[in-house]
Write a protein that holds these residues in place. Structure first.
Motif, PDB file in Angstrom:
ATOM      1  N   GLN A 189       0.828  -1.201   0.000  1.00  0.00           N
ATOM      2  CA  GLN A 189       0.000   0.000   0.000  1.00  0.00           C
ATOM      3  C   GLN A 189       0.869   1.260   0.000  1.00  0.00           C
ATOM      4  OE1 GLN A 189      -3.534   0.153  -0.139  1.00  0.00           O
ATOM      5  NE2 GLN A 189      -2.869   2.225  -0.689  1.00  0.00           N
ATOM      6  N   ARG A 190       1.989   1.173   0.687  1.00  0.00           N
ATOM      7  CA  ARG A 190       2.896   2.328   0.728  1.00  0.00           C
ATOM      8  C   ARG A 190       3.474   2.595  -0.663  1.00  0.00           C
ATOM      9  NH1 ARG A 190       7.783   2.798   5.180  1.00  0.00           N
ATOM     10  NH2 ARG A 190       8.268   5.022   4.883  1.00  0.00           N
ATOM     11  N   LEU A 191       3.778   1.529  -1.410  1.00  0.00           N
ATOM     12  CA  LEU A 191       4.255   1.718  -2.783  1.00  0.00           C
ATOM     13  C   LEU A 191       3.203   2.408  -3.642  1.00  0.00           C
ATOM     14  CD1 LEU A 191       6.015  -1.723  -3.437  1.00  0.00           C
ATOM     15  CD2 LEU A 191       7.144   0.508  -3.186  1.00  0.00           C
ATOM     16  N   GLU A 210      -0.569  -4.201 -11.206  1.00  0.00           N
ATOM     17  CA  GLU A 210      -0.848  -5.555 -10.714  1.00  0.00           C
ATOM     18  C   GLU A 210      -1.067  -5.547  -9.204  1.00  0.00           C
ATOM     19  OE1 GLU A 210      -1.133  -8.568 -12.533  1.00  0.00           O
ATOM     20  OE2 GLU A 210      -1.364  -7.068 -14.096  1.00  0.00           O
ATOM     21  N   ILE A 211      -0.241  -4.785  -8.495  1.00  0.00           N
ATOM     22  CA  ILE A 211      -0.424  -4.668  -7.042  1.00  0.00           C
ATOM     23  C   ILE A 211      -1.782  -4.056  -6.728  1.00  0.00           C
ATOM     24  CG2 ILE A 211       0.384  -3.435  -4.981  1.00  0.00           C
ATOM     25  CD1 ILE A 211       3.241  -3.757  -6.027  1.00  0.00           C
ATOM     26  N   ALA A 212      -2.130  -3.001  -7.439  1.00  0.00           N
ATOM     27  CA  ALA A 212      -3.409  -2.333  -7.205  1.00  0.00           C
ATOM     28  C   ALA A 212      -4.578  -3.271  -7.458  1.00  0.00           C
ATOM     29  CB  ALA A 212      -3.519  -1.089  -8.097  1.00  0.00           C
ATOM     30  N   TYR A 230       4.584  -9.440  -7.238  1.00  0.00           N
ATOM     31  CA  TYR A 230       4.469  -8.112  -7.835  1.00  0.00           C
ATOM     32  C   TYR A 230       5.348  -7.092  -7.098  1.00  0.00           C
ATOM     33  CZ  TYR A 230       0.347 -10.378  -9.823  1.00  0.00           C
ATOM     34  OH  TYR A 230      -0.499 -11.256 -10.454  1.00  0.00           O
ATOM     35  N   VAL A 231       5.397  -7.198  -5.773  1.00  0.00           N
ATOM     36  CA  VAL A 231       6.259  -6.291  -5.003  1.00  0.00           C
ATOM     37  C   VAL A 231       7.719  -6.528  -5.369  1.00  0.00           C
ATOM     38  CG1 VAL A 231       7.072  -5.700  -2.683  1.00  0.00           C
ATOM     39  CG2 VAL A 231       4.621  -6.011  -3.104  1.00  0.00           C
ATOM     40  N   LYS A 232       8.115  -7.793  -5.502  1.00  0.00           N
ATOM     41  CA  LYS A 232       9.492  -8.105  -5.908  1.00  0.00           C
ATOM     42  C   LYS A 232       9.800  -7.508  -7.280  1.00  0.00           C
ATOM     43  CE  LYS A 232      10.234 -12.477  -3.439  1.00  0.00           C
ATOM     44  NZ  LYS A 232      10.422 -13.947  -3.597  1.00  0.00           N
ATOM     45  N   ALA A 233       8.816  -7.584  -8.185  1.00  0.00           N
ATOM     46  CA  ALA A 233       9.025  -7.052  -9.538  1.00  0.00           C
ATOM     47  C   ALA A 233       9.220  -5.545  -9.506  1.00  0.00           C
ATOM     48  CB  ALA A 233       7.835  -7.422 -10.422  1.00  0.00           C
ATOM     49  N   VAL A 234       8.450  -4.850  -8.680  1.00  0.00           N
ATOM     50  CA  VAL A 234       8.619  -3.390  -8.560  1.00  0.00           C
ATOM     51  C   VAL A 234      10.020  -3.074  -8.031  1.00  0.00           C
ATOM     52  CG1 VAL A 234       7.871  -1.332  -7.299  1.00  0.00           C
ATOM     53  CG2 VAL A 234       6.169  -2.874  -8.290  1.00  0.00           C
ATOM     54  N   VAL A 235      10.429  -3.802  -6.990  1.00  0.00           N
ATOM     55  CA  VAL A 235      11.765  -3.587  -6.421  1.00  0.00           C
ATOM     56  C   VAL A 235      12.842  -3.851  -7.466  1.00  0.00           C
ATOM     57  CG1 VAL A 235      13.432  -4.471  -4.734  1.00  0.00           C
ATOM     58  CG2 VAL A 235      11.057  -4.053  -4.051  1.00  0.00           C
ATOM     59  N   TYR A 259      10.337   2.321  -1.149  1.00  0.00           N
ATOM     60  CA  TYR A 259      11.157   1.382  -1.912  1.00  0.00           C
ATOM     61  C   TYR A 259      12.083   0.600  -0.979  1.00  0.00           C
ATOM     62  CZ  TYR A 259      15.165  -0.209  -4.608  1.00  0.00           C
ATOM     63  OH  TYR A 259      16.182  -0.961  -5.129  1.00  0.00           O
ATOM     64  N   ALA A 260      12.695   1.283  -0.031  1.00  0.00           N
ATOM     65  CA  ALA A 260      13.623   0.629   0.892  1.00  0.00           C
ATOM     66  C   ALA A 260      12.910  -0.429   1.732  1.00  0.00           C
ATOM     67  CB  ALA A 260      14.297   1.668   1.779  1.00  0.00           C
ATOM     68  N   ALA A 261      11.703  -0.093   2.203  1.00  0.00           N
ATOM     69  CA  ALA A 261      10.935  -1.056   2.999  1.00  0.00           C
ATOM     70  C   ALA A 261      10.565  -2.288   2.180  1.00  0.00           C
ATOM     71  CB  ALA A 261       9.669  -0.385   3.547  1.00  0.00           C
ATOM     72  N   ALA A 262      10.176  -2.059   0.927  1.00  0.00           N
ATOM     73  CA  ALA A 262       9.816  -3.173   0.059  1.00  0.00           C
ATOM     74  C   ALA A 262      11.036  -4.031  -0.247  1.00  0.00           C
ATOM     75  CB  ALA A 262       9.196  -2.649  -1.235  1.00  0.00           C
TER      76      ALA A 262
END
Length: 269
Positions: A189-191, A210-212, A230-235, A259-262
């Motif tokens: 959600q933070r992303l 995709e996350i949304a 999906y979070v890994k892909a964004v990172v 980004y750092a948290a993810a």
């Protein structure tokens, strides 16, 4: 010429092939067909025949009055149908008797109490017979392409051990998914909250979309795995763009922290 000795089979080894079985039947419809044969033959006893749903009683009545059918064809059809119905009953017996034993044990019945009901002489024999009956329950519960359980106490205990192990693994997977869900959702959600500062190329846009899409209904283990992917892909895509080394003015500060948290979450697994 001497015959080779037959190799003994391990008592825990499952059967190679499933036995051929009647399976599910519309027994009331079949009894109704038999009733019609007797009515067509003007069998005077048909009025005393039990209801179509009373399979055991109906079969006993039809057996007693089989001679009332006047033609060989009718007698053959009726007899074959009766054979089929008796085989169906035989297949159900082990399953339902095993369930009755389970209920008796749940009500604190001892094996000594069950020995007479199972037509055996000792508590140990009652235990062994109950385990053999349980094979029918375990075979029915197994997937259609799974091997049937051999009717030995050892095979049943092994099948029960495997089922318990699978159930425990499923519980662990669900617990892990719940834990991952609790960690992933706020990070994802933070992303999304910072996407205006993150969303700078087509790949990042795609994975944030995709996350949304999955985030509002992310509940099952499969959905959690998808969200994590999906979070890994964004990172990954942001890492390619060296986003963590970008400027830190204004909204970019929050975006870098998101980004750092993810990144920390997906690399900690």
């Amino acid at each position: 010429m001497s015959r080779s000795a037959r190799k003994s089979v391990a008592p825990t080894k499952p059967l190679i092939k499933r036995p051929v079985q009647i399976g599910s039947l519309d027994t009331a419809a079949l009894v109704g067909t038999l009733r019609q044969l007797h009515e067509d033959a003007e069998d005077e006893s048909v009025g005393r025949m039990p209801a179509d749903e009373e399979l055991f009683g109906a079969l006993l009545h039809l057996e007693t009055n089989a001679g009332a059918l006047k033609t060989v064809e009718a007698r053959r059809e009726a007899a074959i149908t009766r054979v089929r119905l008796w085989e169906y009953l035989r297949e159900q017996t082990d399953l339902h008797q095993a369930r009755a034993i389970r209920d008796a044990r749940a009500a604190n019945a001892q094996w000594a109490d069950l020995a007479p009901a199972l037509a055996v002489r000792a508590p140990s024999a009652a235990y062994n017979k109950a385990k053999r009956l349980q094979a029918a329950v375990l075979t029915k519960a197994s997937p259609g392409d799974g091997p049937p359980v051999r009717r030995t106490p050892e095979a049943v205990l092994e099948a029960e051990r495997q089922a318990a192990s699978l159930a425990a693994a499923e519980r662990r997977a669900q617990q892990d998914a719940a834990r991952r869900h609790g960690l992933l959702v706020p990070v994802a959600q933070r992303l999304l909250d910072c996407r205006d500062s993150l969303d700078d190329d087509a790949d990042v846009t795609y994975w944030l979309d995709e996350i949304a899409a999955v985030l509002p209904s992310c509940q099952t283990p499969t959905q959690v795995v998808s969200l994590e992917t999906y979070v890994k892909a964004v990172v990954r895509e942001l890492g390619k763009a060296a986003f963590d080394k970008a400027g830190s003015a204004g909204a970019a500060v929050d975006a870098k922290l998101a980004y750092a948290a993810a990144a920390e979450l997906v690399t900690a697994r």
